[in-house]
Scaffold this motif. Structure first.
Motif, mmCIF file in Angstrom:
data_model
loop_
_atom_site.group_PDB
_atom_site.id
_atom_site.type_symbol
_atom_site.label_atom_id
_atom_site.label_comp_id
_atom_site.label_asym_id
_atom_site.label_seq_id
_atom_site.Cartn_x
_atom_site.Cartn_y
_atom_site.Cartn_z
ATOM 1 N N ARG A 7 15.297 16.977 -8.022
ATOM 2 C CA ARG A 7 14.307 16.076 -8.605
ATOM 3 C C ARG A 7 13.465 16.814 -9.650
ATOM 4 O O ARG A 7 13.258 18.017 -9.553
ATOM 5 N N PRO A 8 12.973 16.099 -10.642
ATOM 6 C CA PRO A 8 12.175 16.748 -11.682
ATOM 7 C C PRO A 8 10.902 17.406 -11.137
ATOM 8 O O PRO A 8 10.434 18.404 -11.688
ATOM 9 N N GLU A 9 10.365 16.879 -10.059
ATOM 10 C CA GLU A 9 9.163 17.465 -9.463
ATOM 11 C C GLU A 9 9.419 18.898 -8.998
ATOM 12 O O GLU A 9 8.541 19.751 -9.059
ATOM 13 N N ARG B 138 11.859 0.465 -20.809
ATOM 14 C CA ARG B 138 11.227 1.721 -20.374
ATOM 15 C C ARG B 138 11.913 2.904 -20.968
ATOM 16 O O ARG B 138 13.007 2.928 -21.310
ATOM 17 N N ARG C 255 0.547 18.194 -13.162
ATOM 18 C CA ARG C 255 1.717 18.422 -14.024
ATOM 19 C C ARG C 255 2.803 17.390 -13.770
ATOM 20 O O ARG C 255 3.453 16.928 -14.705
ATOM 21 N N VAL C 256 3.009 17.051 -12.513
ATOM 22 C CA VAL C 256 4.009 16.033 -12.191
ATOM 23 C C VAL C 256 3.616 14.707 -12.818
ATOM 24 O O VAL C 256 4.442 14.028 -13.435
ATOM 25 N N GLN C 257 2.345 14.361 -12.681
ATOM 26 C CA GLN C 257 1.872 13.091 -13.233
ATOM 27 C C GLN C 257 1.996 13.069 -14.755
ATOM 28 O O GLN C 257 2.422 12.084 -15.332
ATOM 29 N N SER C 258 1.664 14.179 -15.398
ATOM 30 C CA SER C 258 1.724 14.206 -16.862
ATOM 31 C C SER C 258 3.158 14.278 -17.384
ATOM 32 O O SER C 258 3.412 13.916 -18.531
ATOM 33 N N SER C 259 4.089 14.735 -16.549
ATOM 34 C CA SER C 259 5.483 14.815 -16.999
ATOM 35 C C SER C 259 6.296 13.577 -16.631
ATOM 36 O O SER C 259 7.426 13.447 -17.071
ATOM 37 N N ALA C 260 5.688 12.681 -15.847
ATOM 38 C CA ALA C 260 6.413 11.473 -15.430
ATOM 39 C C ALA C 260 6.589 10.545 -16.624
ATOM 40 O O ALA C 260 5.699 10.429 -17.465
ATOM 41 N N PRO C 261 7.737 9.884 -16.705
ATOM 42 C CA PRO C 261 7.945 8.934 -17.803
ATOM 43 C C PRO C 261 6.935 7.798 -17.700
ATOM 44 O O PRO C 261 6.624 7.321 -16.610
ATOM 45 N N LYS C 262 6.405 7.413 -18.830
ATOM 46 C CA LYS C 262 5.422 6.326 -18.866
ATOM 47 C C LYS C 262 6.155 4.999 -18.820
ATOM 48 O O LYS C 262 7.162 4.802 -19.484
#
Length: 93
Positions: A7-9, A93, A78-85
């Motif tokens: 996972r990206p996280e 999307r 960092r996870v939140q800022s790297s998540a796709p909007k």
């Protein structure tokens, strides 16, 4: 749901841990000695091929001289800022 190492996280966590080690001025061999582990353990963690449990993560934070809770907060940011909007309604999307 894929395993956590896929996972990206997990990529975010690995990069953060490497960053903290380097900021502490430590080599992987020094960290592994403090953990009483072999050096490939630290390498595997940073390359993302090995998962950590909570206690191991707390140990690394201590070795790197960072507050465990602050490390978790930084990880979450960092996870939140790297998540796709999410796209606006009606837009892909």
């Amino acid at each position: 749901m894929p395993k956590s190492i896929h996972r990206p996280e997990h990529t975010v966590l690995c990069a953060l841990l490497r960053e903290k080690r380097l900021a502490a001025g430590l080599q992987q061999t020094e960290v592994s000695a403090r953990l009483d582990r072999r050096q490939p353990f630290v390498s595997d963690v940073e390359r993302g091929v090995r998962r950590l449990d909570l206690i191991e993560l707390q140990d690394l934070a201590g070795i790197y001289g960072v507050d465990f809770i602050e490390l978790i907060k930084e990880y979450l940011e960092r996870v939140q800022s790297s998540a796709p909007k999410a796209g606006k309604k009606g837009q892909p999307r």
